[in-house]
Motif scaffolding. Sequence first.
Motif, mmCIF file in Angstrom:
data_model
loop_
_atom_site.group_PDB
_atom_site.id
_atom_site.type_symbol
_atom_site.label_atom_id
_atom_site.label_comp_id
_atom_site.label_asym_id
_atom_site.label_seq_id
_atom_site.Cartn_x
_atom_site.Cartn_y
_atom_site.Cartn_z
ATOM 1 N N HIS A 1 0.824 -1.216 0.000
ATOM 2 C CA HIS A 1 0.000 0.000 0.000
ATOM 3 C C HIS A 1 0.850 1.254 0.000
ATOM 4 C CE1 HIS A 1 0.664 -0.509 4.345
ATOM 5 N NE2 HIS A 1 0.454 0.775 4.444
ATOM 6 N N PHE B 1 2.013 1.621 -3.604
ATOM 7 C CA PHE B 1 0.896 2.159 -4.377
ATOM 8 C C PHE B 1 0.959 3.676 -4.398
ATOM 9 C CE2 PHE B 1 -3.231 4.132 -4.532
ATOM 10 C CZ PHE B 1 -3.820 3.531 -5.624
ATOM 11 N N HIS B 2 1.204 4.260 -3.222
ATOM 12 C CA HIS B 2 1.231 5.715 -3.163
ATOM 13 C C HIS B 2 2.487 6.303 -3.806
ATOM 14 C CE1 HIS B 2 -2.517 6.016 -1.039
ATOM 15 N NE2 HIS B 2 -2.119 5.095 -0.195
ATOM 16 N N PHE C 1 -12.691 -7.801 -5.849
ATOM 17 C CA PHE C 1 -13.520 -7.850 -4.650
ATOM 18 C C PHE C 1 -14.849 -8.467 -5.075
ATOM 19 C CE2 PHE C 1 -11.007 -3.832 -3.933
ATOM 20 C CZ PHE C 1 -10.112 -4.412 -3.059
ATOM 21 N N MET D 1 -18.446 -6.962 -4.572
ATOM 22 C CA MET D 1 -18.729 -5.584 -4.976
ATOM 23 C C MET D 1 -18.915 -5.514 -6.487
ATOM 24 S SD MET D 1 -16.075 -3.413 -2.742
ATOM 25 C CE MET D 1 -15.997 -3.583 -0.970
ATOM 26 N N MET E 1 -12.731 1.599 -5.261
ATOM 27 C CA MET E 1 -11.906 1.331 -4.076
ATOM 28 C C MET E 1 -10.525 1.964 -4.237
ATOM 29 S SD MET E 1 -13.680 -0.068 -1.882
ATOM 30 C CE MET E 1 -12.352 0.124 -0.727
ATOM 31 N N SER F 1 -13.865 0.143 2.591
ATOM 32 C CA SER F 1 -12.501 -0.368 2.588
ATOM 33 C C SER F 1 -12.384 -1.565 3.524
ATOM 34 C CB SER F 1 -11.473 0.724 2.921
ATOM 35 O OG SER F 1 -11.828 1.401 4.084
ATOM 36 N N ALA G 1 -13.672 -4.391 1.459
ATOM 37 C CA ALA G 1 -12.680 -4.731 0.442
ATOM 38 C C ALA G 1 -11.556 -5.551 1.061
ATOM 39 C CB ALA G 1 -12.119 -3.453 -0.184
ATOM 40 N N ASN H 1 -10.611 -9.377 -0.208
ATOM 41 C CA ASN H 1 -9.337 -9.739 -0.810
ATOM 42 C C ASN H 1 -8.241 -8.832 -0.268
ATOM 43 O OD1 ASN H 1 -7.126 -10.165 -2.504
ATOM 44 N ND2 ASN H 1 -8.435 -10.663 -4.237
ATOM 45 N N ASP I 1 -4.902 -8.935 -0.427
ATOM 46 C CA ASP I 1 -3.811 -8.535 -1.324
ATOM 47 C C ASP I 1 -4.227 -7.372 -2.205
ATOM 48 O OD1 ASP I 1 -2.160 -10.469 -0.382
ATOM 49 O OD2 ASP I 1 -2.829 -11.966 -1.848
ATOM 50 N N LEU I 2 -5.438 -7.517 -2.762
ATOM 51 C CA LEU I 2 -5.901 -6.504 -3.694
ATOM 52 C C LEU I 2 -6.158 -5.179 -2.969
ATOM 53 C CD1 LEU I 2 -6.549 -6.014 -6.560
ATOM 54 C CD2 LEU I 2 -8.856 -6.810 -6.182
ATOM 55 N N ALA I 3 -6.653 -5.279 -1.724
ATOM 56 C CA ALA I 3 -6.907 -4.054 -0.960
ATOM 57 C C ALA I 3 -5.604 -3.298 -0.761
ATOM 58 C CB ALA I 3 -7.548 -4.390 0.376
ATOM 59 N N LEU I 4 -4.539 -4.030 -0.452
ATOM 60 C CA LEU I 4 -3.244 -3.387 -0.268
ATOM 61 C C LEU I 4 -2.800 -2.734 -1.572
ATOM 62 C CD1 LEU I 4 -1.256 -5.951 1.883
ATOM 63 C CD2 LEU I 4 -2.673 -4.050 2.592
ATOM 64 N N LEU I 5 -3.046 -3.441 -2.678
ATOM 65 C CA LEU I 5 -2.625 -2.909 -3.974
ATOM 66 C C LEU I 5 -3.478 -1.726 -4.407
ATOM 67 C CD1 LEU I 5 -1.787 -6.086 -5.966
ATOM 68 C CD2 LEU I 5 -0.256 -4.251 -5.319
ATOM 69 N N SER I 6 -4.613 -1.537 -3.750
ATOM 70 C CA SER I 6 -5.412 -0.357 -4.044
ATOM 71 C C SER I 6 -5.004 0.790 -3.134
ATOM 72 C CB SER I 6 -6.899 -0.652 -3.851
ATOM 73 O OG SER I 6 -7.251 -1.806 -4.566
ATOM 74 N N GLY I 7 -3.972 0.564 -2.360
ATOM 75 C CA GLY I 7 -3.470 1.637 -1.508
ATOM 76 C C GLY I 7 -4.201 1.770 -0.194
ATOM 77 N N ILE I 8 -5.007 0.749 0.168
ATOM 78 C CA ILE I 8 -5.699 0.812 1.454
ATOM 79 C C ILE I 8 -4.710 0.464 2.558
ATOM 80 C CG2 ILE I 8 -7.465 -0.316 2.849
ATOM 81 C CD1 ILE I 8 -9.067 -0.602 0.230
ATOM 82 N N ASN I 9 -4.664 1.317 3.572
ATOM 83 C CA ASN I 9 -3.716 1.106 4.664
ATOM 84 C C ASN I 9 -4.255 0.036 5.614
ATOM 85 O OD1 ASN I 9 -2.099 1.224 6.881
ATOM 86 N ND2 ASN I 9 -2.008 3.460 6.939
ATOM 87 N N PRO I 10 -3.575 -1.117 5.686
ATOM 88 C CA PRO I 10 -4.136 -2.205 6.486
ATOM 89 C C PRO I 10 -4.220 -1.856 7.973
ATOM 90 C CG PRO I 10 -1.901 -2.724 5.787
ATOM 91 C CD PRO I 10 -2.302 -1.483 5.060
ATOM 92 N N ARG J 1 -4.885 0.871 9.341
ATOM 93 C CA ARG J 1 -6.055 1.701 9.623
ATOM 94 C C ARG J 1 -7.329 0.856 9.635
ATOM 95 N NH1 ARG J 1 -6.855 6.889 6.152
ATOM 96 N NH2 ARG J 1 -5.464 7.840 7.650
#
Lengths: 262, 336
Positions: free
Chosen positions: A74, A77-78, A91, A94, A102, B194, B197, B201, B203-212, B214
């Motif tokens: 993550h 990503f940024h 997902f 969704m 997302m 989030s 999400a 999944n 892995d995908l959440a992390l790849l979407s930039g979601i901060n785990p 948090r």
Amino acid sequence: MTTVIRVEDLHRHFGGFHAVDGATLEIADGSITGLVGPNGAGKTTLFNVVAGALPPTSGRVFMDGEDITGLPPHELFHEGLLRTFQIAHEFPSMTCRENLMMVPGSQSGETLWNAWIGRGRIAQEERALLKKADEVLDFLTVSHLKDEKAGNLSGGQKKLLELGRTMMVDAKVVFLDEVGAGVNRTLLNTIGDAIKRLNEERGYTFCMIEHDMDFIGRLCDPVIVMAEGKVLAEGSIDQIKSNDAVIEAYLGTGLKNKETAS
Amino acid sequence: MDFLNAFVALSNFVLIPAIAYGSQLALGALGVTLIYGILRFSNFAHGDTMAFGTMVAILFTWWFQSMGISLGPLPTALLAIPFGIAGAAALLLLTDRVVYRFYRAQKAKPVILVIVSMGVMFIYNGLTRVVLGPDDQRFADGERFLIGALDFRRMTGLEEGLAIKSTQAITLVTAIIVVALLFWFLTYTRTGKSMRAYSDNEDLALLSGINPERVVMVTWLIVAALATIAGVLYGLDKSYKPFTYFQLLLPVFASAIVGGLGSPLGAIAGGFIIAFSEVGIVYAWKRVVAHMVPEAWEPEGLLQLLSTDYKFAVSFVILVIVLLFRPTGLFRGKAV
């Protein structure tokens, strides 16, 4: 050409098995670099290490000269480093639209406080995202699927959705892991066109693992060949095709021996 | 034959208690299911999280009572709930920081986290007993009944009485509000999305930039709120004893698993299924049946399927049946 990603003497071992065994390579800014090699050459493991899914056993990864070794996905990503998976991830519960929305993470609605308080600003953000998601779906010619649950999509459509995810933000480098595998010709052309357009119009750098040589030949320059965890050769698709070491890695030495014998 | 009296007796002894108990179980099971869906392990410390949050709420209730603050007919404990939540949240976040985070970084297997949570459970359990002691505590005040049995009989002229305790009414109302807020939160807010999400999944959440971190933090905060509210409502309705909450772990888990671990809707359905089964099976049906059949047929026995001591066996049996025939639970949660 400047280098955007540099991998230095990267190792990744699983017990006694050396999946990546001292790979060193560079990816030029603005290029579409192909990564090929026989099964088990360590391509996907290399991706996993570079994209932060696995820590390396040793070695370094740099992005724009900065050390990004071991950063979690993550954070990468940024920094603008994105990837897709060989087996498409989504997902499932969704819709396609929500899947795209997302991205990006860390929107202002993501703190517990703002979720209840800052409704107006979040609504504005969401509207912009919604517009963007619809544009992306349109671009990928799948706008009829926007309200479909992503879990119900076909394998190829999921791949498109994965590519769509990378279009929701201004990525710098995108790693595509067999984006074309299991996708029919028409869809493959759509994906190929999308990659080319993203590269030309938005300046994305791509690094893609692929087995389809036609697809590679159409998109990629240069092509990097890996075998047994190491980089074997690098060059244009024609150079690679006529490289002896590459032929040997793919087909074994038997064929060549026969040729020299006759 | 007197169906009206039979129905009143049924409501009084089965329906109303089971609805209240079911709401409490549902709130507890929602916490378990959220942790399972997002942090991916079965949190055995959940019962004692409920006990700890409730303990903090009780301490504040006593303090408010000593200062003469009250809510009139409503129990003072309702005022103390936010403080209980804050206490539980502080404890959970501290635990996450010093215990769970380490195992997350190791990418530990779920079974290891389950064992870790058992250790955490013993610590919480000890902590609560050190502070408040192992005994029963009374902290309920305010109006005891919404409708008393005598009043009901006088009003309706029926033979059977119907009593609705105010705590039962409060339980149901609170549970409905909390569940509505939770579903709204998970469905419509960005934070909720989030979380979903991340649960879908990781892995995908992390790849979407979601901060785990948090997502994990928000999950613990919500769990703290659910656990404390469930615990306080249960304590108000029945009684507060740290060990009772430890025992509550079984029906709470049974609810979450019956509904499908990881499915919030399932947790609620599961809570009511377990509650109705428990109450229905240990209830002596003689009284209800006596109203329904001619006098000559009136049963001699109590018509009680199981003695109250076997209450917990009911959850076990339902659990086994569901795991045998539908291992993912009624609402198709994640595979166990």
